[in-house]
Scaffold this motif. Structure first.
Motif, PDB file in Angstrom:
ATOM      1  N   THR A 222       0.265   4.809   7.250  1.00 21.66           N
ATOM      2  CA  THR A 222       0.994   3.961   6.292  1.00 21.66           C
ATOM      3  C   THR A 222       1.283   2.597   6.917  1.00 21.66           C
ATOM      4  N   ARG A 223       1.674   2.625   8.181  1.00 19.07           N
ATOM      5  CA  ARG A 223       1.964   1.364   8.882  1.00 19.07           C
ATOM      6  C   ARG A 223       0.703   0.480   8.885  1.00 19.07           C
ATOM      7  N   PHE A 224      -0.429   1.078   9.212  1.00 23.14           N
ATOM      8  CA  PHE A 224      -1.693   0.328   9.234  1.00 23.14           C
ATOM      9  C   PHE A 224      -1.979  -0.242   7.840  1.00 23.14           C
ATOM     10  N   ALA A 225      -1.795   0.607   6.819  1.00 23.91           N
ATOM     11  CA  ALA A 225      -2.101   0.172   5.447  1.00 23.91           C
ATOM     12  C   ALA A 225      -1.174  -0.965   5.019  1.00 23.91           C
ATOM     13  N   GLU A 226       0.076  -0.916   5.464  1.00 24.35           N
ATOM     14  CA  GLU A 226       0.990  -2.000   5.084  1.00 24.35           C
ATOM     15  C   GLU A 226       0.541  -3.336   5.667  1.00 24.35           C
ATOM     16  N   LEU A 227      -0.117  -3.280   6.821  1.00 21.61           N
ATOM     17  CA  LEU A 227      -0.587  -4.521   7.445  1.00 21.61           C
ATOM     18  C   LEU A 227      -1.977  -4.935   6.941  1.00 21.61           C
ATOM     19  N   ALA A 228      -2.779  -3.935   6.556  1.00 22.81           N
ATOM     20  CA  ALA A 228      -4.182  -4.240   6.212  1.00 22.81           C
ATOM     21  C   ALA A 228      -4.434  -4.323   4.704  1.00 22.81           C
ATOM     22  N   GLY A 229      -3.594  -3.689   3.895  1.00 25.95           N
ATOM     23  CA  GLY A 229      -3.812  -3.709   2.437  1.00 25.95           C
ATOM     24  C   GLY A 229      -3.302  -2.410   1.831  1.00 25.95           C
ATOM     25  N   ARG A 230      -2.044  -2.416   1.357  1.00 22.55           N
ATOM     26  CA  ARG A 230      -1.400  -1.172   0.934  1.00 22.55           C
ATOM     27  C   ARG A 230      -2.016  -0.578  -0.333  1.00 22.55           C
ATOM     28  N   LYS A 231      -2.346  -1.472  -1.303  1.00 16.98           N
ATOM     29  CA  LYS A 231      -2.815  -0.959  -2.598  1.00 16.98           C
ATOM     30  C   LYS A 231      -4.132  -0.207  -2.469  1.00 16.98           C
ATOM     31  N   THR A 232      -4.977  -0.700  -1.585  1.00 12.15           N
ATOM     32  CA  THR A 232      -6.298  -0.085  -1.408  1.00 12.15           C
ATOM     33  C   THR A 232      -6.177   1.381  -1.002  1.00 12.15           C
ATOM     34  N   ALA A 233      -5.087   1.707  -0.305  1.00 12.75           N
ATOM     35  CA  ALA A 233      -4.899   3.086   0.161  1.00 12.75           C
ATOM     36  C   ALA A 233      -4.754   4.080  -0.986  1.00 12.75           C
ATOM     37  N   ASP A 234      -4.398   3.576  -2.168  1.00 13.56           N
ATOM     38  CA  ASP A 234      -4.216   4.464  -3.321  1.00 13.56           C
ATOM     39  C   ASP A 234      -5.499   4.640  -4.127  1.00 13.56           C
ATOM     40  N   GLN A 235      -6.530   3.888  -3.774  1.00  8.24           N
ATOM     41  CA  GLN A 235      -7.766   3.984  -4.574  1.00  8.24           C
ATOM     42  C   GLN A 235      -8.471   5.317  -4.353  1.00  8.24           C
ATOM     43  N   LYS A 236      -9.231   5.704  -5.365  1.00  8.57           N
ATOM     44  CA  LYS A 236     -10.011   6.945  -5.280  1.00  8.57           C
ATOM     45  C   LYS A 236     -10.930   6.923  -4.064  1.00  8.57           C
ATOM     46  N   GLY A 237     -10.897   7.963  -3.277  1.00 11.01           N
ATOM     47  CA  GLY A 237     -11.812   8.073  -2.139  1.00 11.01           C
ATOM     48  C   GLY A 237     -11.305   7.400  -0.873  1.00 11.01           C
ATOM     49  N   ALA A 238     -10.143   6.695  -0.941  1.00  4.19           N
ATOM     50  CA  ALA A 238      -9.619   6.049   0.275  1.00  4.19           C
ATOM     51  C   ALA A 238      -9.353   7.099   1.357  1.00  4.19           C
ATOM     52  N   GLY A 239      -9.006   8.310   0.922  1.00  2.00           N
ATOM     53  CA  GLY A 239      -8.672   9.355   1.892  1.00  2.00           C
ATOM     54  C   GLY A 239      -9.875  10.157   2.386  1.00  2.00           C
ATOM     55  N   ALA A 240     -11.062   9.805   1.931  1.00  2.00           N
ATOM     56  CA  ALA A 240     -12.247  10.550   2.407  1.00  2.00           C
ATOM     57  C   ALA A 240     -12.458  10.292   3.895  1.00  2.00           C
ATOM     58  N   ALA A 241     -12.936  11.335   4.585  1.00  2.00           N
ATOM     59  CA  ALA A 241     -13.240  11.242   6.020  1.00  2.00           C
ATOM     60  C   ALA A 241     -12.072  10.639   6.812  1.00  2.00           C
ATOM     61  N   GLY A 242     -10.885  11.170   6.587  1.00  2.00           N
ATOM     62  CA  GLY A 242      -9.717  10.748   7.363  1.00  2.00           C
ATOM     63  C   GLY A 242      -9.375   9.283   7.171  1.00  2.00           C
ATOM     64  N   GLY A 243      -9.632   8.762   5.969  1.00  2.00           N
ATOM     65  CA  GLY A 243      -9.289   7.367   5.674  1.00  2.00           C
ATOM     66  C   GLY A 243     -10.416   6.389   5.965  1.00  2.00           C
ATOM     67  N   LEU A 244     -11.577   6.909   6.346  1.00  2.00           N
ATOM     68  CA  LEU A 244     -12.739   6.021   6.529  1.00  2.00           C
ATOM     69  C   LEU A 244     -13.077   5.339   5.194  1.00  2.00           C
ATOM     70  N   GLY A 245     -12.845   6.064   4.108  1.00  3.02           N
ATOM     71  CA  GLY A 245     -13.054   5.486   2.776  1.00  3.02           C
ATOM     72  C   GLY A 245     -12.205   4.237   2.593  1.00  3.02           C
ATOM     73  N   TYR A 246     -10.985   4.290   3.108  1.00  2.00           N
ATOM     74  CA  TYR A 246     -10.067   3.149   2.999  1.00  2.00           C
ATOM     75  C   TYR A 246     -10.663   1.913   3.685  1.00  2.00           C
ATOM     76  N   ALA A 247     -11.141   2.108   4.919  1.00  4.58           N
ATOM     77  CA  ALA A 247     -11.692   0.963   5.671  1.00  4.58           C
ATOM     78  C   ALA A 247     -12.880   0.362   4.924  1.00  4.58           C
ATOM     79  N   LEU A 248     -13.709   1.215   4.332  1.00  3.20           N
ATOM     80  CA  LEU A 248     -14.883   0.696   3.610  1.00  3.20           C
ATOM     81  C   LEU A 248     -14.453  -0.033   2.344  1.00  3.20           C
TER      82      LEU A 248
END
Ligand SMILES: O=C(O)[C@H](O)CO
Length: 364
Positions: A222-248
């Protein structure tokens, strides 16, 4: 009888290609005249490149990358014109780590970034990444670090632990380096990254994150997401592969379903329309087999083509009502048929034996 055999891997024992061969062997013992079509499947996790390299006209590029715990790890990228296919589990998969060695809070996706860099260097402009089966839970911070992202107050390439005290994150160097590159995240699940349905809570246990540790680890993400882009963390697939989806997603990726992609590229729909029965399978047929996984995807294609779908699995841990909701007519368990010891000691023979039994009931 015309049969389509479209299984996933049986994790830890058979690849999808091997599973399909075992099922075909067993079926033919009972029904030698059968017309058999074979289409091994993958959902974005392990086996993605194996399955796609049989149907996509391309070349394999070998690369050595940093594995989840830092060891040199061999991997391959499938290059096809300006497209490149990457199986992220080759760089950060759970299967790469011995159960006793697991340190899920330290495991990094850095090697996935190295695979992307190798693909770009080889001329790729569109990178399709299969996501699933990871042993990591670092929100894809390692991937971003390998592409040039930086941070203060912590480290992006040291697993979730490195995110605990972050104070700032700069993604611009990675975005600049990847300018003009189109990313597609082909994931096995649609989960968001954080919270109850998120990566840590839902998939952390299989990687070795205990229930007691989950709130802390989810807090770091959550801390990382708050610095990098919080809303993106809620998108479909953001949690795939331990959050690798989020980075992509942060790099502008489109998310698609991994099994749908593989089904399209292997012509599954057309194949299903040419048979009387569709067989699928995987190691454990359970609640996780529902959304986005191979069996659910194959059953949907079979149902759309008005063909029954029958499953052969190492273990069947799903009720018949739930199974039918997914479009599966019936499921057969190797462990129930031959016992756990034999199912693991001789997976090929056991699967063939169960396929022979299935044919006894279903062949006509
Ligand atoms: O890798 C994982 O965490 C699961 O397969 C979900 O993507």
């Amino acid at each position: 009888m015309r049969v389509l055999i479209a299984p996933d891997k049986f994790a830890g024992t058979l690849t999808a290609v091997e599973a399909a061969a075992a099922i075909e062997e067993g079926w033919r013992r009972q029904d030698p005249q059968a017309e058999v079509l074979v289409a091994p499947m993958a959902d974005g996790g392990p086996g993605f490149i194996d399955v796609l390299s049989a149907v996509v006209d391309g070349t394999l590029l070998s690369v050595t990358v940093r594995g989840p715990l830092g060891d040199d790890t061999p991997a391959t990228v499938l290059l096809a014109g300006e497209a490149a296919y990457v199986e992220t589990a080759q760089a950060c998969g759970l299967h790469l780590i011995e159960p006793k060695q697991r340190r899920p809070e330290d495991a990094t996706t850095y090697g996935v970034g190295q695979l992307i860099a190798a693909a770009v260097e080889a001329g790729a402009k569109r990178i399709i990444l299969g996501l699933g089966g990871s042993g990591t839970n670092d929100a894809g911070a390692g991937l971003l670090a390998a592409l040039g992202a930086t941070a203060t107050g912590g480290r992006l390439d040291a697993g979730a632990t490195g995110l605990a005290e972050l104070t700032a994150v700069d993604l611009e160097p990675a975005r600049e380096r990847m300018a003009g590159i189109e990313f597609v995240a082909a994931s096995d699940v649609e989960n968001p990254m954080l919270g109850l349905r998120g990566a840590t809570n839902i998939f952390g246990t299989q990687k070795g994150i205990t229930d007691e540790r989950k709130p802390a680890v989810d807090g770091w993400l959550t801390r990382f997401a708050e610095l990098a882009g919080r809303k993106t963390a809620d998108q479909k697939g953001a949690g795939a592969a331990g959050g690798l989806g989020y980075a992509l997603l942060l790099l502008g990726a489109d998310r698609i379903s991994g099994i749908d992609l593989v089904a399209d590229l292997t012509g599954l729909k057309e194949k299903a329309s040419r048979v009387d029965l569709v067989l699928s399978g995987e190691g454990a047929f359970d609640f996780q087999s529902r959304d986005g996984k191979v069996i659910a995807g194959v059953a949907k294609v079979a149902n759309d083509a008005m063909r029954p779908c029958v499953v052969l699995a190492g273990k069947v841990q799903i009720g018949s009502r739930e199974m039918r909701t997914m479009g599966v007519e019936s499921a057969y368990s190797l462990v129930d048929a031959v016992g756990e010891e034999r199912a693991f000691a001789d997976p090929h023979g056991s699967l063939a034996a169960v396929a022979e039994r299935v044919a006894r009931t279903w062949a006509r």
